[in-house]
Design a protein around this motif. Sequence first.
Motif, short mmCIF file in Angstrom:
data_model
loop_
_atom_site.label_atom_id
_atom_site.label_comp_id
_atom_site.label_asym_id
_atom_site.label_seq_id
_atom_site.Cartn_x
_atom_site.Cartn_y
_atom_site.Cartn_z
N CYS A 75 0.87 -1.18 0.00
CA CYS A 75 0.00 0.00 0.00
C CYS A 75 0.90 1.23 0.00
O CYS A 75 1.68 1.45 0.93
CB CYS A 75 -0.91 0.01 1.22
SG CYS A 75 -2.00 1.47 1.30
N PHE A 76 0.82 2.00 -1.07
CA PHE A 76 1.66 3.19 -1.24
C PHE A 76 0.80 4.41 -0.95
O PHE A 76 -0.24 4.61 -1.56
CB PHE A 76 2.22 3.25 -2.65
CG PHE A 76 3.25 4.32 -2.84
CD1 PHE A 76 4.61 4.03 -2.72
CD2 PHE A 76 2.88 5.63 -3.14
CE1 PHE A 76 5.57 5.02 -2.91
CE2 PHE A 76 3.83 6.62 -3.30
CZ PHE A 76 5.19 6.31 -3.19
N GLY A 77 1.24 5.23 0.01
CA GLY A 77 0.50 6.43 0.39
C GLY A 77 1.05 7.67 -0.27
O GLY A 77 2.27 7.90 -0.24
N LEU A 78 0.16 8.46 -0.87
CA LEU A 78 0.54 9.75 -1.44
C LEU A 78 0.06 10.84 -0.49
O LEU A 78 -1.14 11.00 -0.26
CB LEU A 78 -0.09 9.94 -2.82
CG LEU A 78 0.66 9.38 -4.02
CD1 LEU A 78 -0.11 9.69 -5.30
CD2 LEU A 78 2.06 9.93 -4.12
N LEU A 79 1.01 11.57 0.08
CA LEU A 79 0.70 12.66 1.00
C LEU A 79 1.04 13.99 0.34
O LEU A 79 1.97 14.08 -0.47
CB LEU A 79 1.48 12.51 2.30
CG LEU A 79 1.37 11.16 3.02
CD1 LEU A 79 2.19 11.19 4.29
CD2 LEU A 79 -0.07 10.84 3.32
N GLY A 80 0.30 14.99 0.71
CA GLY A 80 0.61 16.31 0.17
C GLY A 80 -0.51 17.28 0.47
O GLY A 80 -1.65 16.89 0.73
N PRO A 81 -0.20 18.56 0.44
CA PRO A 81 -1.23 19.58 0.70
C PRO A 81 -2.22 19.64 -0.47
O PRO A 81 -1.99 19.07 -1.54
CB PRO A 81 -0.43 20.88 0.81
CG PRO A 81 0.81 20.63 0.01
CD PRO A 81 1.12 19.16 0.16
N ASN A 82 -3.32 20.32 -0.26
CA ASN A 82 -4.29 20.50 -1.33
C ASN A 82 -3.65 21.23 -2.51
O ASN A 82 -2.92 22.20 -2.33
CB ASN A 82 -5.50 21.31 -0.83
CG ASN A 82 -6.33 20.53 0.17
OD1 ASN A 82 -6.39 19.31 0.11
ND2 ASN A 82 -6.96 21.25 1.09
N GLY A 83 -3.94 20.74 -3.70
CA GLY A 83 -3.38 21.35 -4.90
C GLY A 83 -1.98 20.89 -5.23
O GLY A 83 -1.35 21.43 -6.14
#
Length: 1002
Positions: A714-722
């Motif tokens: 399971c690969f998680g993509l994190l990041g702020p909106n936009g």
Amino acid sequence: MDNVGDRRTELNATFRTQANALLRKNVVYQKRKRRTNCCIVLAPIFFCLILLLLQIAVNSALNSADNRCGCKCLTCCTKQNGVDICHDNTADNPCRPGVFDSCKVTDDTQCGLQYSSGSQASYCAVANPSSWPPFLQVPEPEYRAQPARPATTSLYTAQDRTTGEALAQQLFAGGADPASVAAAQVALQASSNAAGVQGEGFTLLGLTLGTPATAANRMYVESAFINATGVYNMVPDCASDTSTAQLNTLLAGTGLTGQNNFTCTAAQTVWSANASAIDGVLYCGWKDARCNATTNAPIINAYDTSYDFLDTGAGKFRLAMYLNDTNIGNPAASRGPEDPNRIQKPVNQAVNAFLVYALGTKYKAQLLAIMDFPKLANKLRLDFSSLLGPIFYCWLAQLLLPVMMVSLVYEKEKSLRIMMKMHGLGDGAYWAIQYAWFLMLYIIYIFVLIAFGSLIDLKFFRLSDYGLQIVFYLLWGNCLIAFAFLASTFFRNTKTAVVSSFLYVFGTGLLGSLLLETFFDQDVWWVNIVEIIPAFALYRGLYEFAQYAFRGSYQNATGLTFARLSDHKNGMPVVLIIMAVEWLVFLPLAWYLEKVIDSSTGVRQSPLFFLERWRKSRAVGAAGPSGSQTPASASTELSASAVQKDAGKADSLLINVESADVREERLRVEELGASPEGQSIIVQDLRKVYPGQDGNPDKLAVKGLSMAVARGECFGLLGPNGAGKSTSISMLVGLLEPTSGTARIEGCDIRSDMPAIYNMMGVCPQHDLLWEQLTAREHLHFYGRLKNVKGPQLAAAVDASLRSVNLFNGGVGDKQVRQYSGGMKRRLSVAISLIGAPLVVYLDEPSTGLDPASRRNLWDVVKNAKKERGIILTTHSMEEAEVLCDRLGIFVDGQLVCVGNPRELTARYGGYLVFTIMTANEDVAKADAFVRQLAPTAKRTYGVGGTQKYELPTSEVSLSSVFAGMERAKQQFQVLDWGVAHATLEEVFIKFAKSIGAEGGN
């Protein structure tokens, strides 16, 4: 790998399986809309009843004494000084027609011509019709052809001119000898003593009679004798004529009214070179031909019936006749019954001319009289349903267009179409089932319309051939459905589509009624081009049905039949051809436009996408095996990404140096290009650029994403909106087309193999895409069938899915989705993404809106689902990322800035301890000094009152040194409370994202 290949085969649902899944879903969905569907199907009954009521109201208004055969008057009244004076009809004081104003009481058992006025006579029964002399149709004196005017002119031709001239001399030859005059007197005297007026005695004189009046609809009364236009005695030369006076003498004793005398008219014959010349001269004599005038008023040169004797000879008679039929017997000239042509007398003239030519003057076959058939009494009828037929039924036959548009556009607007597509539903199955449903609905709708219209005796349906109606309405139905598919490609909003559809239906009906009917009557050539618009073709077909039904109602005859399709100016054959051709053209055109127009059903393709396979085959043949290059090869040349941004005054180029872990991931992806064993998702230099508008620079949403997700990971993509997370996911699931780069999902390329990828993919979108009228169980059954799960396995899988997301107990799974809370809908979306055990799953913020207990349960579901499949998850919950994700990637400003498992990232980018200390307000400075002694570069991140929070670099302190230091601090000042902990993933993410965002100018 073999197990994965087997799973791919199992997930690959056939066309039949996909169609079956969609059909079952649609059946359930339409059951929930049964009230709406019943209203749609029964709408024709409502509108036909309105027509019937209007028909009854009109017939009631027309059912007056003037519009039926007259009956014996029992009591009549007249006005004297404004007062009605009435009396009974007796022998001493009879009711006198025309003297008294009205008849108040009639005896309805005694009706007939003898009791009728002129307007009533045409409705009476005629058991023994009168016979009338045959007349020649001649033009009005002022319109007769020059230079013979006021004489009439008949043109003639023949293959042998000598024979033609001999025949022409006999056309108007004849005269009244003493024997014929005596016979005419006897015949007229006998007719004056009879109940009916009979005029065959005039014909015994051997002359030709003419009239400008057209023949009546029925020959119960000869219109020439009651018409003010007069009767003409047609002779070769009026100067030597003696028969006209004899006719007037005979007329005086007949009792015929409305015509005071016969008028002598010279009739001449003129030779023409051939039949084409006759045809041209007759046409140019017509008032609207304008052959003889351009800007001025048209010149009318009207000719009498003309003749072509062809190859007539001594023993052979062949004849062709020519006459102007513009307003006589022309169905398109009037909606009423046809006027019969006066062709009996011209034929008889030609026959007699041949008999005289071939056998001598003693031989003639004189046509004495014309008599109509007996008839029953009737009433004035107005077939209102046929009169209003074209516009009314044009609206009614198109009423399903907005319904179809709602169904097609709604599923695009709510992204349900792409949701089904992402779970394996092919375009072919979708179109087939939608088409079948629309066609079934239309057939029921039209059947109700025709059946009920016939049941209540609407002549529009009863008089028209049912076989022709079936052909017409079936062709129109298929054309309408194909047009709906075509029109739906231009709309994304349901309300706009519905409003536009109703305007189209209403507007085309009005234009057809107010404008096109005139041109239908004139039969102008460009009307066929206008009929390319489907609604106008429909209107023309309905117009033809209405015209024939209206006349058939008057004539007690049938309406439009297959045999009458060949009638002059009948536009139905062209309409049928147009509908059939448009049906076959609209469907492939709709399919093509859906591919090339961005209509929210997937990646928009090139306008020449159908040539791509041919281009690829040529490219492979030219390059050969060694000429291939993986999409990732281009990315090896760059270790940094460049982005141009607007600084307000000048443009500058900023370089974001690629971190070591991101570079390592990219290099790993490049190495996997040759042997992607064990990898579920491989993303290679994926980029997305949105073109700038209004002078703004291009927007780089995703800047060279490279990553790989192994099976069971399971690969998680994190990041702020936009940051570009959703854009990246959208490219992977086929919603957006990459600007460059590609990705391989279980070996299939997203640029060319998306249909195969859809079969093995599960998606939980950021927003719940569900049918409000379906239950959770019905959703799972539908998507499970799309994943090729059948029978008991499907039922077990659905139950297991409902249990896993806590939608099973208490019958919750059998409630319609519109009754669900936001959290329940979210859990159902996750269950849908996992039904059928897909090989790849995309979860876009799956736990949004869930309570803590449901979130924990959902995490267990996702963890259990990781086996043998790759999962990409986006989330804003760092706790969720730590629990579910084997690896994380932080996405900032369109690019991946770090990759690793949660512990590695915390250790690598969170190299500090979070230290909190609480003291009295007067000891704050001492506490701060103490922290500076522990770690000279400590950073205070929070301070309110006596509570302060610091970040202590691990390079300067350790947990043991902090504990030892606090023992000393407690001896120097009062410590109310304190604590120390490693940095959390959330703190690392916030700090890291801010720093990278600042660098990127975010």
